[in-house]
Design an enzyme around this catalytic site. Structure first.
Site, PDB file in Angstrom:
ATOM      1  N   HIS A 101       0.857  -1.185   0.000  1.00 12.59           N
ATOM      2  CA  HIS A 101       0.000   0.000   0.000  1.00 12.59           C
ATOM      3  C   HIS A 101       0.895   1.237   0.000  1.00 12.59           C
ATOM      4  CE1 HIS A 101      -2.655   3.133   1.559  1.00 12.59           C
ATOM      5  NE2 HIS A 101      -3.666   2.390   1.159  1.00 12.59           N
ATOM      6  N   ASP A 134       0.906   4.163   1.388  1.00 14.63           N
ATOM      7  CA  ASP A 134       1.256   4.723   2.694  1.00 14.63           C
ATOM      8  C   ASP A 134       2.209   3.806   3.443  1.00 14.63           C
ATOM      9  OD1 ASP A 134      -0.356   6.984   2.316  1.00 14.63           O
ATOM     10  OD2 ASP A 134      -2.118   5.958   3.126  1.00 14.63           O
ATOM     11  N   LYS A 135       2.036   2.499   3.303  1.00 14.28           N
ATOM     12  CA  LYS A 135       2.927   1.551   3.974  1.00 14.28           C
ATOM     13  C   LYS A 135       4.298   1.503   3.323  1.00 14.28           C
ATOM     14  CE  LYS A 135       1.278   0.701   7.525  1.00 14.28           C
ATOM     15  NZ  LYS A 135       2.099   1.115   8.637  1.00 14.28           N
ATOM     16  N   GLU A 177      10.196  11.829   7.068  1.00 15.11           N
ATOM     17  CA  GLU A 177       8.917  11.690   6.372  1.00 15.11           C
ATOM     18  C   GLU A 177       9.179  11.293   4.924  1.00 15.11           C
ATOM     19  OE1 GLU A 177       6.478  11.897   8.299  1.00 15.11           O
ATOM     20  OE2 GLU A 177       7.257  13.086   9.957  1.00 15.11           O
ATOM     21  N   GLU A 187      14.127  15.999   9.778  1.00 10.55           N
ATOM     22  CA  GLU A 187      15.233  16.528  10.561  1.00 10.55           C
ATOM     23  C   GLU A 187      16.013  15.381  11.192  1.00 10.55           C
ATOM     24  OE1 GLU A 187      11.956  18.701   9.764  1.00 10.55           O
ATOM     25  OE2 GLU A 187      11.864  17.360  11.494  1.00 10.55           O
ATOM     26  N   LYS A 215      -5.661  -4.373   0.383  1.00 12.30           N
ATOM     27  CA  LYS A 215      -6.332  -3.971   1.618  1.00 12.30           C
ATOM     28  C   LYS A 215      -7.273  -5.090   2.045  1.00 12.30           C
ATOM     29  CE  LYS A 215      -7.580   0.401   2.072  1.00 12.30           C
ATOM     30  NZ  LYS A 215      -8.237   1.720   1.838  1.00 12.30           N
ATOM     31  N   PHE A 267      -8.117  -4.050 -10.688  1.00 16.04           N
ATOM     32  CA  PHE A 267      -7.184  -3.381  -9.784  1.00 16.04           C
ATOM     33  C   PHE A 267      -5.766  -3.695 -10.277  1.00 16.04           C
ATOM     34  CE2 PHE A 267      -6.029  -2.831  -4.958  1.00 16.04           C
ATOM     35  CZ  PHE A 267      -5.202  -1.778  -5.280  1.00 16.04           C
ATOM     36  N   ASP A 277      -1.878   5.861  -6.245  1.00 11.33           N
ATOM     37  CA  ASP A 277      -2.270   6.790  -5.190  1.00 11.33           C
ATOM     38  C   ASP A 277      -1.017   7.199  -4.433  1.00 11.33           C
ATOM     39  OD1 ASP A 277      -3.772   8.286  -3.444  1.00 11.33           O
ATOM     40  OD2 ASP A 277      -4.530   6.588  -2.302  1.00 11.33           O
ATOM     41  N   ALA A 278      -0.828   8.469  -4.183  1.00 13.83           N
ATOM     42  CA  ALA A 278       0.352   8.927  -3.452  1.00 13.83           C
ATOM     43  C   ALA A 278       0.345   8.380  -2.035  1.00 13.83           C
ATOM     44  CB  ALA A 278       0.395  10.455  -3.421  1.00 13.83           C
ATOM     45  N   ARG A 302       0.055   7.807   7.763  1.00 12.17           N
ATOM     46  CA  ARG A 302      -1.374   7.950   7.475  1.00 12.17           C
ATOM     47  C   ARG A 302      -2.188   6.710   7.856  1.00 12.17           C
ATOM     48  NH1 ARG A 302      -2.563  11.102   1.849  1.00 12.17           N
ATOM     49  NH2 ARG A 302      -1.720   9.181   0.940  1.00 12.17           N
ATOM     50  N   LYS A 303      -1.548   5.683   8.371  1.00 14.52           N
ATOM     51  CA  LYS A 303      -2.276   4.455   8.697  1.00 14.52           C
ATOM     52  C   LYS A 303      -2.111   4.132  10.189  1.00 14.52           C
ATOM     53  CE  LYS A 303      -4.258   3.493   4.834  1.00 14.52           C
ATOM     54  NZ  LYS A 303      -4.278   4.919   4.445  1.00 14.52           N
ATOM     55  N   LYS A 307      10.382   7.901  13.204  1.00  9.41           N
ATOM     56  CA  LYS A 307      10.775   8.622  14.416  1.00  9.41           C
ATOM     57  C   LYS A 307      11.695   7.772  15.283  1.00  9.41           C
ATOM     58  CE  LYS A 307       6.387  11.127  14.480  1.00  9.41           C
ATOM     59  NZ  LYS A 307       5.110  11.353  15.185  1.00  9.41           N
ATOM     60  N   LYS A 353      11.139  10.234  20.598  1.00 11.36           N
ATOM     61  CA  LYS A 353       9.797  10.755  20.336  1.00 11.36           C
ATOM     62  C   LYS A 353       8.793   9.883  21.077  1.00 11.36           C
ATOM     63  CE  LYS A 353      11.994  12.901  16.830  1.00 11.36           C
ATOM     64  NZ  LYS A 353      13.454  12.911  16.709  1.00 11.36           N
ATOM     65  N   ASP A 356       5.682   9.834  20.907  1.00 16.22           N
ATOM     66  CA  ASP A 356       4.664   9.271  20.023  1.00 16.22           C
ATOM     67  C   ASP A 356       4.911   7.780  19.843  1.00 16.22           C
ATOM     68  OD1 ASP A 356       3.172  11.523  19.485  1.00 16.22           O
ATOM     69  OD2 ASP A 356       4.329  12.082  17.721  1.00 16.22           O
TER      70      ASP A 356
END
Length: 405
Positions: free
Chosen positions: A17, A19-20, A45, A58, A178, A246, A254-255, A260-261, A281, A285, A287
């Site tokens: 995917h 995003d992955k 990123e 960074e 998916k 597909f 798709d970008a 995002r997941k 990260k 961090k 997060d």
């Protein structure tokens, strides 16, 4: 009150995917830099789109980049090789996205000195959190790995399909896919799969006729292999590539962006999420590191049979070492009060104060262990060696002793 009888759904996405793909590239860069400097600071990123990968963010670390933005010898080339190798491992060799021919931009630059001054430790001050925020951990007894069943099965379906694609057992599959699993719960336990959704990128010609039937039969066989037989019946509804064709997928279709997941990465919507992504990260961090320690605590609480379901929240302020709050919610399933579990956690000496450095030290997070986390979930994974230490169940006796104290 929580509903005991209901339908619930979770989704997963494959390693291909878009995003992955971005998450895996970002975490591969984290691993590259932590291998050079365990105290490196990384915020990487990734953007992926048709024949293009862009890195931004960074960084700071010995043997990586100096404060003026000058790369150490050979490191810039290592970064590009890491990116291309990651895309190759996933399996992208398509006209619209190919590991060898894609364009690559590296826009990483030195970490802000203002952020660094709040995070780095000094002789008279403990290391502060890398950002403000609240992080959640969760565990429940729906599966052996103490994860929500809907997400557990969604991950497993795609993981098997990827393994079959890599091995050649399913040569008609392409990397992007998916899944989605809907289960009916009665008395709080999963009793039936009411709907299974799988959309997978496929080779040319698998969108019609006998080849489409082959793809559908393959997916249903995967589902039957992985879900308990008692959950499946003639009433289970399958939606397999419901839109038909597909063929164009991945970053060409798709970008993709890092982070995002986050619901796929965590608990499939069965628990709260503080909002911060993990991939790209370093573990200063919170997060990332605080989400890992809260999962570790929640899993050990359920494994200790102190509850059948547990949510834990920690919160932090940027530059401040001590957590601002600790919250435990066993959703009415606890054998003792939630306040007593909170107190017990704070009495476990080896956990320390759950400062960023304390978390990293206890779980051993300053290591290149993150690329494996970036597909098929950060939680519910088997701990092996240095990998997935937050999935270990080694706090059970400590929790019981702290409660008895």
């Amino acid at each position: 009150m929580a509903r005991d009888n209901h339908l619930f759904t979770s989704e997963s996405v494959s390693e291909g995917h878009p995003d992955k793909v971005s998450d895996q590239i970002s975490d591969a860069i984290v691993d590259l830099f932590l291998a050079k400097d365990p105290e490196a600071r990384i915020g990487c990123e990734t953007l992926t789109t048709t024949q293009l990968v862009v890195l931004a963010g960074e960084i700071r670390g010995k043997g990586i980049m100096d404060e003026s933005g000058n790369w150490a010898p050979g490191v810039r080339e290592e970064v590009e090789k890491t990116v291309r190798d990651t895309v190759k491992r996933i399996g992208y060799e398509q006209d619209g996205f190919h590991w060898e021919t894609l364009r690559f931009e590296n826009n990483l630059h030195p970490q802000s000195a203002h952020i660094a001054q709040g995070v780095d430790a000094s002789d008279d001050k403990d290391e502060g959190a890398g950002d403000q925020g609240m992080m959640f951990g969760f565990a429940c007894d729906e599966t052996p790995d103490l994860m929500p069943a809907t997400l557990h099965y969604s991950h497993r379906i795609l993981h098997r399909m990827a393994a079959d694609r890599h091995s050649g057992a399913a040569p008609f599959l392409e990397p992007d896919a998916k899944s989605q699993v809907t289960l009916r719960f009665e008395n709080g336990k999963p009793v039936a799969a009411t709907a299974i959704v799988v959309s997978t990128q496929h080779a040319t010609g698998y969108d019609a006729g006998a080849k489409q039937d082959e793809l559908h039969a393959y997916v249903k066989k995967v589902v039957a292999d992985l879900l308990p037989a008692e959950l499946l019946s003639d009433e289970t509804v399958y939606h397999i590539n419901p839109t038909g064709s597909f063929e164009i997928g991945g970053p060409d279709g798709d970008a993709g962006l890092t982070g995002r997941k986050i619901i796929v990465d965590t608990y499939g919507g069965a628990a709260p999420h503080g909002g911060g992504a993990f991939s790209g990260k370093d573990p200063t961090k919170v997060d990332r590191s605080a989400a890992y320690i809260t999962r570790y605590l929640a899993k050990n609480i359920v494994a200790a049979k102190l509850a059948t379901k547990c949510t834990i929240q920690l919160s932090y302020a940027i530059g401040v070492a001590e957590p601002l709050s600790l919250y435990v919610d066993t959703h009415g399933t606890g054998v003792v009060g939630d306040d007593k579990i909170e107190a017990a956690i704070q009495r476990i000496e080896k956990l320390g104060r759950m400062t960023p450095r304390g978390i990293r030290t206890h779980l051993g997070l300053n290591k290149p262990i993150y690329a494996r986390t970036a597909a098929y979930g950060h939680f519910g994974r088997d701990p092996e060696g240095d990998f997935f230490p937050w999935e270990r169940i080694d706090l059970v006796d400590d929790l019981k002793a702290a409660l008895a104290a």
